[in-house]
Scaffold this active site. Sequence first.
Site, PDB file in Angstrom:
ATOM      1  N   SER A 113       0.808  -1.226   0.000  1.00 27.43           N
ATOM      2  CA  SER A 113       0.000   0.000   0.000  1.00 27.43           C
ATOM      3  C   SER A 113       0.839   1.274   0.000  1.00 27.43           C
ATOM      4  O   SER A 113       1.600   1.520  -0.914  1.00 27.43           O
ATOM      5  CB  SER A 113      -0.949  -0.042   1.186  1.00 27.43           C
ATOM      6  OG  SER A 113      -1.837   1.026   1.126  1.00 27.43           O
ATOM      7  N   HIS A 114       0.755   2.035   1.081  1.00 25.47           N
ATOM      8  CA  HIS A 114       1.400   3.346   1.160  1.00 25.47           C
ATOM      9  C   HIS A 114       2.796   3.260   1.770  1.00 25.47           C
ATOM     10  O   HIS A 114       3.450   4.283   1.938  1.00 25.47           O
ATOM     11  CB  HIS A 114       0.533   4.257   2.012  1.00 25.47           C
ATOM     12  CG  HIS A 114       0.155   3.598   3.306  1.00 25.47           C
ATOM     13  ND1 HIS A 114      -0.777   2.598   3.353  1.00 25.47           N
ATOM     14  CD2 HIS A 114       0.629   3.743   4.550  1.00 25.47           C
ATOM     15  CE1 HIS A 114      -0.876   2.160   4.586  1.00 25.47           C
ATOM     16  NE2 HIS A 114      -0.034   2.837   5.348  1.00 25.47           N
ATOM     17  N   ASP A 277      -2.319   6.613  -3.324  1.00 24.37           N
ATOM     18  CA  ASP A 277      -1.184   5.937  -2.678  1.00 24.37           C
ATOM     19  C   ASP A 277      -0.553   4.878  -3.572  1.00 24.37           C
ATOM     20  O   ASP A 277      -0.902   4.748  -4.749  1.00 24.37           O
ATOM     21  CB  ASP A 277      -1.632   5.321  -1.348  1.00 24.37           C
ATOM     22  CG  ASP A 277      -2.500   4.103  -1.526  1.00 24.37           C
ATOM     23  OD1 ASP A 277      -3.184   4.014  -2.563  1.00 24.37           O
ATOM     24  OD2 ASP A 277      -2.494   3.222  -0.643  1.00 24.37           O
ATOM     25  N   ASP A 279      -0.793   1.653  -4.057  1.00 28.97           N
ATOM     26  CA  ASP A 279      -1.611   0.688  -4.793  1.00 28.97           C
ATOM     27  C   ASP A 279      -2.949   1.257  -5.250  1.00 28.97           C
ATOM     28  O   ASP A 279      -3.809   0.523  -5.741  1.00 28.97           O
ATOM     29  CB  ASP A 279      -1.835  -0.573  -3.952  1.00 28.97           C
ATOM     30  CG  ASP A 279      -2.574  -0.282  -2.662  1.00 28.97           C
ATOM     31  OD1 ASP A 279      -2.479   0.850  -2.161  1.00 28.97           O
ATOM     32  OD2 ASP A 279      -3.256  -1.195  -2.149  1.00 28.97           O
ATOM     33  N   ASP A 281      -5.591   2.670  -3.683  1.00 26.72           N
ATOM     34  CA  ASP A 281      -6.881   2.608  -2.994  1.00 26.72           C
ATOM     35  C   ASP A 281      -7.141   3.810  -2.079  1.00 26.72           C
ATOM     36  O   ASP A 281      -8.263   4.030  -1.650  1.00 26.72           O
ATOM     37  CB  ASP A 281      -7.068   1.278  -2.240  1.00 26.72           C
ATOM     38  CG  ASP A 281      -5.975   0.997  -1.235  1.00 26.72           C
ATOM     39  OD1 ASP A 281      -5.045   1.815  -1.118  1.00 26.72           O
ATOM     40  OD2 ASP A 281      -6.060  -0.048  -0.561  1.00 26.72           O
ATOM     41  N   ARG A 282      -6.099   4.594  -1.798  1.00 26.98           N
ATOM     42  CA  ARG A 282      -6.317   5.777  -0.950  1.00 26.98           C
ATOM     43  C   ARG A 282      -6.431   7.044  -1.784  1.00 26.98           C
ATOM     44  O   ARG A 282      -5.934   7.089  -2.908  1.00 26.98           O
ATOM     45  CB  ARG A 282      -5.140   5.971  -0.001  1.00 26.98           C
ATOM     46  CG  ARG A 282      -5.017   4.891   1.031  1.00 26.98           C
ATOM     47  CD  ARG A 282      -3.938   5.223   2.026  1.00 26.98           C
ATOM     48  NE  ARG A 282      -3.964   4.216   3.078  1.00 26.98           N
ATOM     49  CZ  ARG A 282      -3.405   4.351   4.258  1.00 26.98           C
ATOM     50  NH1 ARG A 282      -2.744   5.460   4.547  1.00 26.98           N
ATOM     51  NH2 ARG A 282      -3.489   3.404   5.161  1.00 26.98           N
ATOM     52  N   LYS A 376     -11.367  -0.094  -1.020  1.00 28.33           N
ATOM     53  CA  LYS A 376     -11.486   1.349  -1.150  1.00 28.33           C
ATOM     54  C   LYS A 376     -10.865   1.749  -2.491  1.00 28.33           C
ATOM     55  O   LYS A 376     -10.104   0.976  -3.075  1.00 28.33           O
ATOM     56  CB  LYS A 376     -10.843   2.064   0.018  1.00 28.33           C
ATOM     57  CG  LYS A 376      -9.412   1.703   0.293  1.00 28.33           C
ATOM     58  CD  LYS A 376      -8.987   2.333   1.614  1.00 28.33           C
ATOM     59  CE  LYS A 376      -7.552   1.979   1.941  1.00 28.33           C
ATOM     60  NZ  LYS A 376      -7.439   1.080   3.081  1.00 28.33           N
TER      61      LYS A 376
END
Length: 543
Positions: A113-114, A277, A279, A281-282, A376
Site C-alpha cells: 500500500s502506502h 497511494d 496501490d 486505494d487511498r 477502497k
Amino acid sequence: MSINTVSTTPFSDQKPGTSGLRKAVTVFQQPNYLENFVQSIFNSLEDCQGKTIVLGGDGRYYNRQAIQIILKMAAANGIGKVLVGKGGILSTPAASAVIRQYQAFGGIVLSASHNPGGKDGDFGIKYNITNGGPAPEKITEAIFSCSKTITNYKIFETNDIDLDKLSILRIGEMAVEVIDPVEPYAKLMETLFDFAKIRQLLQGNFKMCVDSMHAVTGTYAKEIFENRLGAQPGTVMNGVPLEDFGGGHPDPNLVYAHDLVDILFGDNAPDFGAASDGDGDRNMILGNNFFVTPSDSLAVLTANATLVPGYKSGLTGVARSMPTSAAADRVAAKLGINCYETPTGWKFFGNLLDADKATLCGEESFGTGSNHIREKDGLWAVLFWLNILAVTGKSVEEILTDHWQTYGRNFYSRHDYEEVAKEPAMELMDRLRGISKELPGQKFGSYTVDYADDFSYTDPIDGSVSNKQGIRIGFTDGSRIVFRLSGTGTKGATLRVYLESYESDVSKHKVETQTALKPLIEMAEEIAKIYQYTQRKEPTVIT
Ligand code: G1P
Ligand code: ZN
C-alpha cells in the site's frame, strides 16, 4: 516442465495484519518465505482446483519476481487459470473490479500500500475472495495456521513467462491470460460517473492536478483524466510508476504528498487537487488552499450522492471505521439511513456491502469507496468529487462551508507516533485498557468523560466478533479521543491517536484544526502518558 515438491520449515511471523502480510522486502527475499505464505494460501482454500484467480500488484520492487513465483506455484497447485495484469500490474481497486467482472474465485494482490518501496522498502501480499474484497479474519487465520505447520510447497519448474504482452499462455495445464490492467477499471468508472459533464468542467477554466506519487495510479490516471476526460496533458504529476516510488513515501496526506500540497497551497493554485497511494486505494482531496479531511469527504459524498448517476436512486446506508469522525453519521441521520461503525480495515465493510446494508464506506485514513467493488478506491473518490463539482458549479471550499453550515463541523485530526518501541507501546495500551473502567465521570479541565471502552464489533451479518479494536474515550460534549496501535506498520510499533470535537456554531468553523483540538491533544497526553511510554514529545505525522 515438471512439478517440484520442495521441503520447507515454517516461519513464525506470517500472521496477516490489517491488510495482508506486510514485511520488509529483505524478509520476503529469504529462501522459501514468499513460497511458504503462497502455499499456505492454497492449502487453506477449499475447492480452488480448476478455478480462475486474479493476480497483480502495485509494481513495487520484487513485484515481478513474486508474480513469476506465484504463477508457477498456482500451476503446481491445480489452479485452472490466472488473469494477470500486464507487467504484473493491477491497482488494488482494479484487482477487485477484475475479480468481480470475471467472477473469479479470488485474487492475490501484491502491495504494501502506502509503505515505501525499493530494495530497502516494504513488500506485501494479500488474498481477496470471490466478492473482490480482502479475505475476512476466518480465512486469514486459516492461512496463518497453515503457515505454522507447513512442511513443503509445490512449484512448477519452468521458464519465466512474458508479462509484457497481452496474450494467453500456459504453464502445464494452467492458462495464464495477460490482461490490460486499466481497461476493465476505466470502463467501470464510465458506468458510475457523468463523464460528459466532467469533461465539460475540465475543458473550461477549471484547473486540476493529480499526484500519482510515482506509484500505480500513474497509468490509470493518465488514461482516465487526460485521455478519456480531456484534462490538460501534465494534469497527472509524478505519473510514471517506479519500483521505489522515486524514493518517496506514497501516502497521500499533507506530509508525504508535499509536491501537490505546495501547488494547491501556493500562488495561482488550481481549483482541485488529488493524490493517491502506492496501490491506488487511498485518496486525498484538496481545493484551492483547502484540505478536505477524509472523514468530511465521506460525509460530503454521502450528502451529495444522488447528484452522481451511479448513486442517483439513493444509498441504502453508509459505514465508517470506528476512529473515523462522526460527520457521516449526521448526514445519515438526516437522510434516514443507517450508519455502521466497524473496526479499522476495509475487510469489515465486505459483509455490509454484500448484504446491501451500506452503499458508501470510508475510513479516516484516506480511504473511501462504495459497493462498485470491495476495496477502497482512490480514483473513484476523485471522480465522485469531480462529478459533484461539475453538477453544483461550487468550489471545494464552498461545498465544505455549506456542508458545515447544515450539519455542524466535526473537527478531526490523527496524530501518529511512528516506529516507537513495541513493548512500551503495548504497555501504554494495556494501561489504558486497565483504567478505562474508572474513567467515566472523571473531569479533565472542563471535560467530563462520558464513556471509555475497548471497541468490540459484532458483525451484523455473520455474527463474528472482533475484540480489542482500540480504546475509545468519549466526553459528555461529544468530543472523543481514540488510541490504537497500527496493524500495518513493519518497524517497531505505531501509536495512533485520533482526536475529534463537534462544533455547531458557524462562527467557529474557520478555526485552525490543531487549535480547535488543543484541549483534546493535551488531554490525550495527560490520560495516556504518551511521553512516558514512547519518549516522544511530538507525533511524527499529523493528518
Ligand atoms: C491503516 C489504516 C486503516 C487502513 C489500513 C490499510 O491501518 O489506519 O484505516 O484500512 O491502513 O490501508 P493501521 O496501520 O492503522 O492498522
Ligand atoms: Zn493502499
